[in-house]
Design a protein around this motif. Structure first.
Motif, short mmCIF file in Angstrom:
data_model
loop_
_atom_site.label_atom_id
_atom_site.label_comp_id
_atom_site.label_asym_id
_atom_site.label_seq_id
_atom_site.Cartn_x
_atom_site.Cartn_y
_atom_site.Cartn_z
N LEU A 171 1.31 8.96 65.78
CA LEU A 171 1.54 7.55 65.54
C LEU A 171 3.01 7.19 65.71
N LEU A 172 3.89 8.05 65.23
CA LEU A 172 5.33 7.80 65.38
C LEU A 172 5.71 7.75 66.87
N ARG A 173 5.13 8.64 67.64
CA ARG A 173 5.36 8.62 69.10
C ARG A 173 4.94 7.28 69.69
N ARG A 174 3.77 6.79 69.27
CA ARG A 174 3.28 5.51 69.80
C ARG A 174 4.23 4.37 69.41
N GLU A 175 4.71 4.39 68.16
CA GLU A 175 5.65 3.36 67.72
C GLU A 175 6.92 3.37 68.57
#
Length: 560
Positions: free
Chosen positions: A507-511
């Motif tokens: 999720l952090l990567r997507r953000e």
């Protein structure tokens, strides 16, 4: 020529201030020295000295003006503060647990007094030491009689802790004896025989506790043991790991992830002609193992494939030395009892049947280490997984290795399984997708069985059954996984770290990508160079979010 003692111009006071990274390194070194010297784990002296050290470090840290720190230093401040508070809580918990097993070690204070005199190299009075040894023997024999007669009642967890404590005290006494024996003639004359009697009494006391009080079966080799920490213990651990979910919520997440995996594996099963009977498709995949003597080549080829893949698609920086200098070793049959699949990191450890294994066990180990299971995790263990992670951890912000957490360590390696899956160009064949899904289902089951075990809702044998029934493990590999979870020194949340840490990183990567803050390669490099920490703090660092000295977990990553 200046004299060597002539004073040089002094630096400003500010230049001598301890940086946050240096403070972390010093705390780590100080704690290592303290725990090495005060090495009797249940000693009141040890508790008092460590407790004093931790409280002084907390007070010193909190005197720093937090608002004047850089974002990197603010992260180090929060990491160190949380670490020190967690160490203090753990110290208090260990001391409180003594009440549960104290009745089983009435001789502990005498043993500790002898060993602490040796620690400080106090002048030894052999006659007094012999007297203490004699009393220790009497105390051991008395408590052994009480245990046999059923007059020393403790719960199973306290009995298991007592086993560890008695074994530790026996080792300390043996080291003390070796220090003086044959060096001090009077020591030998007075102490040699009493020590031998005490050592023999302690040796026979351990199995008495293990079998009569802890309820272990003397006829079962390598029985799985564990000490549930309860819901309050899990909540404390989750807070320390900065996971803003309850144990029950995490079990729900794992069940939802498992349901997704089951849909995907049924689709792959249908491609192979097995319909929705995915366990038949899984059994078909398991039979695709290499012959004896060829597993090392398979693993090496798969490792090189993973490295080539991330380089080809420019996903992360791979230093030449990281790829050049890891080695391969074969795992012993004994190690395979707790690590039934190959392991990686600084090196790669290959699991495969040995010549003297029984036929049925050989078949199970071969099925558990088939081509497609291996392909799904070779890169997890090496590059871009643990090997690259550990290589970079030694070279960038290395002080943060003190804050190692399974949500970062194991989360990073499993995150790459998710990245490779989401691309759609690595796990292409149905067999490879089943191999990948086996591991993802396995990580879901790990969350469920480990949390339920510590909540007191599942026994160790039931945990093994879950891995066999839900994931399709061979029973030998399922037993190995559960032993690894509960028999060793793993943290209670270790098995949760794989899936949950990976979900956080994904999720952090997507953000980061959606906000245009970093390219994919820049993001992955930044994670590695930031080094180990709870993912929520990593998020605050990479996204430049506001921090406070007493920052607590609040990121509901799965809700998003």
């Amino acid at each position: 020529m200046d004299e060597p003692w002539v004073a040089v111009p002094s630096y400003s006071a500010k230049s001598h201030q301890e940086s946050l990274p240096d403070r972390v390194r010093r705390v780590k070194a100080d704690l290592n020295d303290l725990t090495t010297f005060y090495n009797v784990s249940i000693s009141d002296t040890r508790y008092t000295r460590l407790h004093s050290f931790l409280l002084n470090e907390i007070a010193s840290l909190e005197s720093i003006k937090f608002d004047q720190l850089s974002q990197q230093d603010k992260v180090d401040f929060v990491l160190l503060r949380n670490f020190l508070h967690r160490q203090a809580r753990q110290l208090d918990l260990e001391r409180a647990r003594k009440d549960g097993y104290a009745v089983l070690v009435p001789f502990a204070s005498l043993v500790i007094s002898i060993c602490e005199d040796r620690q400080r190299v106090e002048p030894m009075r052999p006659d007094l030491t012999a007297q203490k040894m004699h009393q220790i023997k009497l105390d051991i024999n008395q408590i052994k009689d009480r245990v046999r007669e059923g007059k020393a009642e403790v719960d199973k967890a306290s009995a298991l802790r007592a086993v560890d404590v008695v074994s530790e005290l026996r080792e300390h006494l043996a080291e003390t004896y070796r220090f003086y024996a044959s060096y001090d003639p009077l020591f030998d004359w007075w102490v040699a025989q009493p020590w031998r009697e005490v050592d023999a009494a302690l040796k026979t006391y351990v199995p008495l506790i293990r079998y009569q009080l802890a309820g272990m079966n003397p006829d079962v080799e390598d029985e799985i043991v564990g000490q549930p920490i309860g819901r309050d213990g899990l909540l404390a651990e989750l807070a320390a790991e900065m996971i803003a979910y309850s144990p029950e919520e995490l079990i729900t997440i794992a069940r939802e992830q498992y349901a997704w995996c089951e849909e995907q594996i049924k689709a792959a099963s249908r491609e192979l002609g097995f319909g929705d009977r995915w366990k038949r498709a899984l059994d078909y995949v398991k039979r695709q193992s290499v012959p004896p003597g060829e597993q090392t080549k398979l693993v090496l080829d798969l490792a090189r494939e993973g490295t080539s893949f991330v380089r080809q698609h420019d996903l992360v920086t791979v230093p030449v030395l990281a790829d050049e200098t890891y080695r391969m070793f074969m795992m012993t049959p004994e190690d395979q009892k707790v690590a039934p699949f190959f392991l990686g990191g600084p090196s790669i450890l290959v699991s495969y049947p040995t010549a003297d294994m029984p036929y049925e066990l050989k078949q199970m180990v071969m099925r558990g280490n088939n081509r497609h299971f291996s392909r799904a995790v070779a890169f997890h263990e090496l590059i871009p997984g643990h090997r690259l992670q550990m290589f970079m951890a030694e070279r960038h912000n290395s002080h943060r290795q003190l804050f190692s957490t399974p949500f970062f360590v194991e989360g990073w390696a499993m995150y790459w399984e998710m990245v490779f899956w989401s691309r759609g160009d690595f796990f292409v064949s149905a067999e490879d997708r089943i191999g990948s899904l086996f591991w993802r289902m396995h990580r879901c089951a790990r969350i469920i069985f480990s949390l339920n075990f510590h909540l007191g809702k599942m026994t160790a044998p039931e945990c093994v059954d879950l891995l066999v029934d839900w994931v399709g493990h061979e029973r030998s590999t399922a037993e190995g996984e559960v032993k690894r979870s509960f028999n060793g020194d793993w943290s209670p949340l270790y098995q949760c770290g794989y899936m949950l840490g990976a979900l956080q990183l994904f999720l952090l990567r997507r953000e980061a990508l959606e906000k245009g803050l970093l390219s994919e390669k820049q993001f992955n490099d930044a994670v590695l160079k930031s080094n180990m920490m709870p993912i929520e703090l990593l998020r605050a660092l990479l996204l430049d979010q506001e921090l406070s000295p007493d920052y607590e977990a609040k990121w509901r990553f799965y809700d998003e």
